[in-house]
Design a protein around this motif. Structure first.
Motif, PDB file in Angstrom:
ATOM      1  N   VAL A   1      34.406  20.895  36.889  1.00 46.54           N
ATOM      2  CA  VAL A   1      33.757  22.143  36.289  1.00 46.54           C
ATOM      3  C   VAL A   1      34.351  23.054  37.500  1.00 46.54           C
ATOM      4  O   VAL A   1      34.594  22.836  38.761  1.00 46.54           O
ATOM      5  N   ARG A   2      34.867  24.272  36.936  1.00 45.32           N
ATOM      6  CA  ARG A   2      34.954  25.277  38.154  1.00 45.32           C
ATOM      7  C   ARG A   2      34.366  26.764  37.787  1.00 45.32           C
ATOM      8  O   ARG A   2      34.304  26.801  36.659  1.00 45.32           O
ATOM      9  N   LEU A   3      34.341  27.482  38.651  1.00 49.17           N
ATOM     10  CA  LEU A   3      34.146  29.140  38.470  1.00 49.17           C
ATOM     11  C   LEU A   3      35.239  29.833  39.077  1.00 49.17           C
ATOM     12  O   LEU A   3      35.712  29.649  40.165  1.00 49.17           O
ATOM     13  N   CYS A   4      36.014  30.662  38.232  1.00 47.93           N
ATOM     14  CA  CYS A   4      37.163  31.350  38.555  1.00 47.93           C
ATOM     15  C   CYS A   4      36.856  32.850  38.541  1.00 47.93           C
ATOM     16  O   CYS A   4      36.070  33.395  37.635  1.00 47.93           O
ATOM     17  N   ASP A   5      37.270  33.524  39.636  1.00 49.75           N
ATOM     18  CA  ASP A   5      37.138  35.081  39.621  1.00 49.75           C
ATOM     19  C   ASP A   5      35.528  35.470  39.583  1.00 49.75           C
ATOM     20  O   ASP A   5      35.401  36.305  38.776  1.00 49.75           O
ATOM     21  N   TRP A   6      34.856  34.773  40.154  1.00 55.23           N
ATOM     22  CA  TRP A   6      33.269  35.087  40.198  1.00 55.23           C
ATOM     23  C   TRP A   6      32.591  34.936  39.054  1.00 55.23           C
ATOM     24  O   TRP A   6      31.256  34.474  39.127  1.00 55.23           O
ATOM     25  N   SER A   7      33.083  34.845  37.635  1.00 58.18           N
ATOM     26  CA  SER A   7      32.281  34.857  36.531  1.00 58.18           C
ATOM     27  C   SER A   7      32.791  34.145  35.383  1.00 58.18           C
ATOM     28  O   SER A   7      32.214  33.996  34.335  1.00 58.18           O
ATOM     29  N   ILE A   8      34.065  33.334  35.542  1.00 57.43           N
ATOM     30  CA  ILE A   8      34.569  32.558  34.414  1.00 57.43           C
ATOM     31  C   ILE A   8      34.249  31.347  34.667  1.00 57.43           C
ATOM     32  O   ILE A   8      34.898  30.515  35.601  1.00 57.43           O
ATOM     33  N   ALA A   9      33.402  30.479  33.617  1.00 54.39           N
ATOM     34  CA  ALA A   9      33.313  29.016  34.039  1.00 54.39           C
ATOM     35  C   ALA A   9      33.905  28.481  33.127  1.00 54.39           C
ATOM     36  O   ALA A   9      34.270  28.630  32.011  1.00 54.39           O
ATOM     37  N   GLU A  10      34.684  27.219  33.672  1.00 55.00           N
ATOM     38  CA  GLU A  10      35.528  26.395  33.042  1.00 55.00           C
ATOM     39  C   GLU A  10      35.205  24.926  33.138  1.00 55.00           C
ATOM     40  O   GLU A  10      34.789  24.529  34.214  1.00 55.00           O
ATOM     41  N   ARG A  11      35.512  23.962  32.372  1.00 53.53           N
ATOM     42  CA  ARG A  11      35.307  22.387  32.258  1.00 53.53           C
ATOM     43  C   ARG A  11      36.673  21.866  31.976  1.00 53.53           C
ATOM     44  O   ARG A  11      37.433  22.440  31.179  1.00 53.53           O
ATOM     45  N   ARG A  12      36.883  20.852  32.715  1.00 46.97           N
ATOM     46  CA  ARG A  12      38.133  20.043  32.450  1.00 46.97           C
ATOM     47  C   ARG A  12      37.909  19.158  31.357  1.00 46.97           C
ATOM     48  O   ARG A  12      37.071  18.428  31.518  1.00 46.97           O
ATOM     49  N   LEU A  13      38.898  19.115  30.447  1.00 44.93           N
ATOM     50  CA  LEU A  13      38.755  18.190  29.262  1.00 44.93           C
ATOM     51  C   LEU A  13      39.509  16.607  29.784  1.00 44.93           C
ATOM     52  O   LEU A  13      40.382  16.812  30.575  1.00 44.93           O
ATOM     53  N   PRO A  14      39.147  15.796  28.825  1.00 46.09           N
ATOM     54  CA  PRO A  14      39.805  14.454  29.057  1.00 46.09           C
ATOM     55  C   PRO A  14      41.448  14.440  29.185  1.00 46.09           C
ATOM     56  O   PRO A  14      41.865  13.770  29.738  1.00 46.09           O
ATOM     57  N   ASP A  15      41.943  15.071  28.495  1.00 48.74           N
ATOM     58  CA  ASP A  15      43.281  15.501  28.428  1.00 48.74           C
ATOM     59  C   ASP A  15      44.065  16.192  29.594  1.00 48.74           C
ATOM     60  O   ASP A  15      45.098  16.210  29.943  1.00 48.74           O
ATOM     61  N   GLY A  16      43.201  16.615  30.528  1.00 50.02           N
ATOM     62  CA  GLY A  16      43.387  17.378  31.792  1.00 50.02           C
ATOM     63  C   GLY A  16      43.401  19.011  31.443  1.00 50.02           C
ATOM     64  O   GLY A  16      43.491  19.693  32.672  1.00 50.02           O
ATOM     65  N   SER A  17      43.176  19.487  30.449  1.00 48.72           N
ATOM     66  CA  SER A  17      43.356  20.748  30.336  1.00 48.72           C
ATOM     67  C   SER A  17      42.033  21.473  30.586  1.00 48.72           C
ATOM     68  O   SER A  17      41.044  20.872  30.380  1.00 48.72           O
ATOM     69  N   TRP A  18      42.025  22.675  30.957  1.00 49.87           N
ATOM     70  CA  TRP A  18      40.854  23.267  31.158  1.00 49.87           C
ATOM     71  C   TRP A  18      40.224  24.168  29.851  1.00 49.87           C
ATOM     72  O   TRP A  18      41.292  25.049  29.582  1.00 49.87           O
ATOM     73  N   HIS A  19      38.946  24.182  29.771  1.00 53.84           N
ATOM     74  CA  HIS A  19      38.212  24.658  28.705  1.00 53.84           C
ATOM     75  C   HIS A  19      37.460  26.003  29.099  1.00 53.84           C
ATOM     76  O   HIS A  19      36.438  25.593  29.792  1.00 53.84           O
ATOM     77  N   ARG A  20      37.552  27.298  28.682  1.00 56.16           N
ATOM     78  CA  ARG A  20      36.852  28.470  29.313  1.00 56.16           C
ATOM     79  C   ARG A  20      35.839  28.376  28.276  1.00 56.16           C
ATOM     80  O   ARG A  20      35.649  28.310  27.277  1.00 56.16           O
ATOM     81  N   ASP A  21      34.501  28.557  29.025  1.00 57.13           N
ATOM     82  CA  ASP A  21      33.408  28.798  28.195  1.00 57.13           C
ATOM     83  C   ASP A  21      33.492  29.900  27.359  1.00 57.13           C
ATOM     84  O   ASP A  21      33.878  31.117  27.561  1.00 57.13           O
ATOM     85  N   GLU A  22      32.949  30.057  25.936  1.00 58.82           N
ATOM     86  CA  GLU A  22      33.326  30.804  24.976  1.00 58.82           C
ATOM     87  C   GLU A  22      32.591  32.149  25.283  1.00 58.82           C
ATOM     88  O   GLU A  22      33.005  33.141  24.811  1.00 58.82           O
ATOM     89  N   ASN A  23      31.570  32.241  26.104  1.00 59.91           N
ATOM     90  CA  ASN A  23      30.728  33.367  26.539  1.00 59.91           C
ATOM     91  C   ASN A  23      31.250  33.913  27.631  1.00 59.91           C
ATOM     92  O   ASN A  23      30.339  34.802  28.016  1.00 59.91           O
ATOM     93  N   ALA A  24      32.241  33.435  28.313  1.00 60.21           N
ATOM     94  CA  ALA A  24      32.522  33.987  29.660  1.00 60.21           C
ATOM     95  C   ALA A  24      32.972  35.401  29.519  1.00 60.21           C
ATOM     96  O   ALA A  24      33.552  35.648  28.672  1.00 60.21           O
ATOM     97  N   LEU A  25      32.412  36.147  30.607  1.00 61.24           N
ATOM     98  CA  LEU A  25      32.663  37.506  30.675  1.00 61.24           C
ATOM     99  C   LEU A  25      33.474  37.946  32.023  1.00 61.24           C
ATOM    100  O   LEU A  25      33.108  37.285  33.069  1.00 61.24           O
ATOM    101  N   PRO A  26      34.454  38.870  32.243  1.00 62.57           N
ATOM    102  CA  PRO A  26      34.713  39.178  33.349  1.00 62.57           C
ATOM    103  C   PRO A  26      33.751  39.781  34.180  1.00 62.57           C
ATOM    104  O   PRO A  26      32.540  40.257  33.775  1.00 62.57           O
ATOM    105  N   ILE A  27      33.851  39.710  35.630  1.00 61.45           N
ATOM    106  CA  ILE A  27      32.954  40.180  36.302  1.00 61.45           C
ATOM    107  C   ILE A  27      32.259  41.513  36.293  1.00 61.45           C
ATOM    108  O   ILE A  27      31.062  41.818  36.282  1.00 61.45           O
ATOM    109  N   GLU A  28      33.176  42.553  35.946  1.00 58.23           N
ATOM    110  CA  GLU A  28      32.474  43.917  35.630  1.00 58.23           C
ATOM    111  C   GLU A  28      31.467  43.815  34.181  1.00 58.23           C
ATOM    112  O   GLU A  28      30.540  44.705  34.301  1.00 58.23           O
ATOM    113  N   LEU A  29      31.661  42.878  33.612  1.00 54.21           N
ATOM    114  CA  LEU A  29      30.874  43.008  32.417  1.00 54.21           C
ATOM    115  C   LEU A  29      29.735  42.135  32.577  1.00 54.21           C
ATOM    116  O   LEU A  29      28.595  42.216  31.776  1.00 54.21           O
TER     117      LEU A  29
END
Length: 323
Positions: free
Chosen positions: A252-280
């Motif tokens: 799992v990773r946190l990008c640019d302060w507020s974007i949560a992502e998890r790595r799927l079995p195929d190696g791709s990264w999936h962003r949390d569907e509720n993720a918001l940029p830091i300003e929001l």
């Protein structure tokens, strides 16, 4: 009807002081009221008066402390402990900006004497994105943790929105991106991994009197190895950061302060569907932080960064900066 809200006073009317002031008024008006704000800069107080004319502008730090149930210390780092000690001596709670100070020995003494009436504003303690990462970890998305990586980069230092504070943010005595930014990710590593221990590090100061422009370190968070890299002038972004937790089943990773992502079995990264940029996302984080401040002031359990958390982070940061 009497006002039962807790009162919070603010020492420091810079970016962070004004940010929390606005959050108190806009996000938690039912829980907190602003007892007043003070800053040695008349210009800063004039800015506050123009934006928030109803906020009392008090005469000095002592007046802030006297008027408050909790004092938020948002001044430059070298003054944090003096204001915090004065507030605690008056029987008030303290919510302090990081770092506790730049003097590790003084911070150790402060933490030993302070008790449980203080906390530090490491916002990952209340971040919705960090809550998502924690849920994923609990659900088994990572498995047995093997490594943490922290990567931060800046187009320039200070960042564009901080240039008015360059007189201390880009001076070695109090400033630099390791204290201001990397410390947040160290806190996150400690919170999810365990106490921090520095193993080796390097730092580059290419400009006389200016702050660091590159760091590298190996440390541990509990039993978890941590690799850290930070640099200035290596991205076109004001601020770019990635915190990654690897395990035997995924990452799992946190990008640019507020974007949560998890790595799927195929190696791709999936962003949390509720993720918001830091300003929001920031308003939600600050609301949760302030709810924690209320609990702190009332002597109730909270999720804010403790003084012990902040001291451990400071010890590592200052060791890296000392080279």
């Amino acid at each position: 009807m009497p006002d039962t809200r807790l009162s919070i006073g603010i020492i420091g009317a810079g970016i962070m002081g004004e940010r929390l002031l606005n959050a108190i008024i806009d996000q938690t008006p039912d829980l907190l009221r602003v007892a007043g704000i003070w800053d040695p800069s008349a210009q800063a107080l004039e800015r506050i008066a123009a934006a928030r004319p109803d906020v009392p502008r008090l005469s000095d730090p002592a007046a802030i402390i006297a008027a408050s149930d909790c004092v938020y210390v948002a001044s430059p780092p070298a003054s944090h402990l003096a204001y915090s000690r004065a507030a605690l001596a008056a029987g008030k709670a303290v919510f302090c900006e990081k770092p506790l100070s730049t003097d590790v020995a003084d911070s150790r003494a402060f933490v030993a004497e302070a008790g449980a009436r203080g906390a530090v504003n490491f916002t990952f303690a209340s971040s919705p994105a960090v809550a998502t990462l924690t849920d994923w970890i609990t659900e088994g998305a990572v498995g047995t943790v093997s490594h943490i990586t922290i990567e931060v980069a800046f187009a320039s230092w200070p960042r564009s929105w901080q240039v008015d504070a360059a007189h201390w943010l880009d001076r070695r005595a109090q400033g630099g991106f390791t204290r201001e930014v990397v410390s947040h990710f160290m806190f996150l590593s400690r919170r999810l991994g365990g106490p921090l221990t520095l193993l080796e590090s390097s730092v580059d100061y290419p400009e006389p009197e200016a702050t660091e422009r590159r760091i590298a370190a190996r440390l541990s968070a509990g039993d978890i190895p941590v690799t850290l890299a930070g640099s200035v002038g290596t991205t076109t972004k004001d601020d770019h950061n990635v915190w990654t937790l690897e395990g035997d089943k995924g990452a799992v990773r946190l990008c640019d302060w507020s974007i949560a992502e998890r790595r799927l079995p195929d190696g791709s990264w999936h962003r949390d569907e509720n993720a918001l940029p830091i300003e929001l996302s920031r308003p939600f984080t600050l609301k949760h932080q302030l709810e924690g401040v209320v609990k702190l002031t009332r002597g109730q359990p909270h999720r804010l960064a403790t003084l012990e958390d902040a001291l451990n982070v400071q010890e590592i940061v200052e060791a890296i900066l000392a080279g």
